[in-house]
Design a protein around this motif. Structure first.
Motif, mmCIF file in Angstrom:
data_model
loop_
_atom_site.group_PDB
_atom_site.id
_atom_site.type_symbol
_atom_site.label_atom_id
_atom_site.label_comp_id
_atom_site.label_asym_id
_atom_site.label_seq_id
_atom_site.Cartn_x
_atom_site.Cartn_y
_atom_site.Cartn_z
ATOM 1 N N THR A 176 0.865 -1.182 0.000
ATOM 2 C CA THR A 176 0.000 0.000 0.000
ATOM 3 C C THR A 176 0.900 1.230 0.000
ATOM 4 N N PRO A 177 0.419 2.348 -0.528
ATOM 5 C CA PRO A 177 1.270 3.528 -0.614
ATOM 6 C C PRO A 177 1.500 4.240 0.712
ATOM 7 N N SER A 178 0.800 3.814 1.752
ATOM 8 C CA SER A 178 0.981 4.417 3.073
ATOM 9 C C SER A 178 0.522 3.416 4.119
ATOM 10 N N VAL A 179 0.828 3.713 5.354
ATOM 11 C CA VAL A 179 0.323 2.898 6.454
ATOM 12 C C VAL A 179 -1.198 3.008 6.463
ATOM 13 N N ALA A 180 -1.859 1.927 6.762
ATOM 14 C CA ALA A 180 -3.326 1.922 6.775
ATOM 15 C C ALA A 180 -3.862 2.966 7.751
ATOM 16 N N PRO A 181 -4.961 3.599 7.372
ATOM 17 C CA PRO A 181 -5.551 4.606 8.260
ATOM 18 C C PRO A 181 -6.266 3.939 9.435
ATOM 19 N N THR A 182 -6.545 4.730 10.424
ATOM 20 C CA THR A 182 -7.343 4.229 11.547
ATOM 21 C C THR A 182 -8.814 4.210 11.142
ATOM 22 N N ILE A 183 -9.613 3.491 11.882
ATOM 23 C CA ILE A 183 -11.057 3.467 11.634
ATOM 24 C C ILE A 183 -11.626 4.875 11.762
ATOM 25 N N GLU A 184 -11.120 5.626 12.735
ATOM 26 C CA GLU A 184 -11.594 7.002 12.916
ATOM 27 C C GLU A 184 -11.325 7.846 11.672
ATOM 28 N N VAL A 236 -11.082 6.917 8.519
ATOM 29 C CA VAL A 236 -11.943 6.592 7.369
ATOM 30 C C VAL A 236 -13.414 6.814 7.665
ATOM 31 N N SER A 237 -13.752 7.003 8.921
ATOM 32 C CA SER A 237 -15.148 7.187 9.306
ATOM 33 C C SER A 237 -15.597 8.647 9.299
ATOM 34 N N VAL A 238 -14.711 9.555 8.972
ATOM 35 C CA VAL A 238 -15.032 10.981 8.985
ATOM 36 C C VAL A 238 -16.203 11.281 8.050
ATOM 37 N N SER A 239 -16.166 10.681 6.851
ATOM 38 C CA SER A 239 -17.230 10.907 5.869
ATOM 39 C C SER A 239 -17.156 9.828 4.805
ATOM 40 N N GLY A 240 -18.201 9.742 4.019
ATOM 41 C CA GLY A 240 -18.198 8.808 2.898
ATOM 42 C C GLY A 240 -17.106 9.137 1.892
ATOM 43 N N ASP A 241 -16.871 10.421 1.674
ATOM 44 C CA ASP A 241 -15.825 10.830 0.747
ATOM 45 C C ASP A 241 -14.440 10.431 1.264
ATOM 46 N N GLU A 242 -14.249 10.577 2.564
ATOM 47 C CA GLU A 242 -12.957 10.205 3.154
ATOM 48 C C GLU A 242 -12.756 8.694 3.072
ATOM 49 N N TYR A 243 -13.826 7.931 3.322
ATOM 50 C CA TYR A 243 -13.757 6.473 3.166
ATOM 51 C C TYR A 243 -13.348 6.122 1.736
ATOM 52 N N ALA A 244 -13.998 6.726 0.745
ATOM 53 C CA ALA A 244 -13.708 6.427 -0.663
ATOM 54 C C ALA A 244 -12.269 6.797 -1.012
ATOM 55 N N ARG A 245 -11.804 7.932 -0.518
ATOM 56 C CA ARG A 245 -10.434 8.367 -0.801
ATOM 57 C C ARG A 245 -9.424 7.356 -0.269
ATOM 58 N N TRP A 246 -9.611 6.947 0.985
ATOM 59 C CA TRP A 246 -8.697 5.978 1.582
ATOM 60 C C TRP A 246 -8.818 4.618 0.900
ATOM 61 N N ASN A 247 -10.015 4.214 0.589
ATOM 62 C CA ASN A 247 -10.235 2.911 -0.042
ATOM 63 C C ASN A 247 -9.485 2.831 -1.369
ATOM 64 N N LEU A 248 -9.635 3.835 -2.194
ATOM 65 C CA LEU A 248 -8.945 3.849 -3.483
ATOM 66 C C LEU A 248 -7.429 3.916 -3.306
ATOM 67 N N ARG A 249 -6.996 4.685 -2.327
ATOM 68 C CA ARG A 249 -5.555 4.805 -2.069
ATOM 69 C C ARG A 249 -4.964 3.460 -1.655
ATOM 70 N N MET A 250 -5.619 2.759 -0.749
ATOM 71 C CA MET A 250 -5.073 1.506 -0.244
ATOM 72 C C MET A 250 -5.110 0.393 -1.297
ATOM 73 N N LEU A 251 -6.005 0.491 -2.249
ATOM 74 C CA LEU A 251 -6.103 -0.523 -3.301
ATOM 75 C C LEU A 251 -5.219 -0.215 -4.512
ATOM 76 N N ARG A 252 -4.579 0.945 -4.525
ATOM 77 C CA ARG A 252 -3.844 1.389 -5.712
ATOM 78 C C ARG A 252 -2.800 0.382 -6.191
ATOM 79 N N ASN A 253 -1.882 -0.024 -5.359
ATOM 80 C CA ASN A 253 -0.802 -0.898 -5.811
ATOM 81 C C ASN A 253 -1.266 -2.328 -6.079
ATOM 82 N N PRO A 254 -2.052 -2.949 -5.195
ATOM 83 C CA PRO A 254 -2.556 -4.281 -5.552
ATOM 84 C C PRO A 254 -3.423 -4.242 -6.816
#
Length: 184
Positions: free
Chosen positions: A102-110, A112-130
């Protein structure tokens, strides 16, 4: 940057320009295959049982509706086939490709829970390399490579082109042994 234990163990590390990998990333525009396929597969269930879906996941699936025409979907497949060929040609000269899982250390649940947009941003970021390795029809192993006592684990992805599974597994095993020796 690869862990220092690898060159110390005799691994030869090199870098190369890889425009085909940039082209592979571009295939995710508009949701790529996953957006359109997930929307079609889940369409009926989302209409009747949306409450059973995680709201963030339902939103991502629904975003796949209407991104592509049938012709666009076929073109995406043709473009992917071309990128797979280019990647296979480039990467076949290497034993493996090393990149962070992954391009960064995984985020905390807090985080990614800020908003739906923040969840989507982190989700796409963490899936980028795989997702990149998947798009080029590759195979990969993720090895933990953080130092003992570090706050959060990180992974080193050892990847190759489709059909290079045995070679990738052998390289991953050698790296794992090298990293284990470093930890002792």
């Amino acid at each position: 940057r690869p862990p220092p234990a690898l060159p110390a163990a005799g691994a030869r590390i090199s870098t190369a320009d890889a425009p085909c990998l940039d082209a592979a990333h571009a295939l995710f525009a508009g949701g790529g295959f996953a957006g359109a396929e997930a929307a079609q597969i889940h369409r009926a269930l989302l209409k009747t049982k949306r409450e059973l879906y995680d709201p963030n996941v339902a939103k991502r699936i629904e975003a796949g509706e209407g991104f592509f025409s049938g012709a666009d979907y076929v073109q995406l497949g043709l473009d992917r086939r071309a990128v797979i060929g280019e990647a296979a040609e480039l990467l076949s000269q290497y034993d493996a490709v090393l990149l962070p899982t992954t391009p960064s250390v995984a985020p905390t649940i807090e985080e990614v829970s800020v908003s739906g947009d923040e969840y989507a941003r982190w989700n796409l970021r963490m899936l980028r390399n795989p997702g990149l390795i998947n798009m080029i029809d590759g195979c990969a192993v993720s090895l933990p490579c953080h130092s003992p006592g570090e706050e959060a684990p990180i992974g080193l992805m050892v990847a190759g082109v489709g059909g290079s599974d045995r070679r990738v597994l052998a390289v991953a095993r050698a790296i794992e042994e090298s990293l284990a020796a470093r930890a002792e």
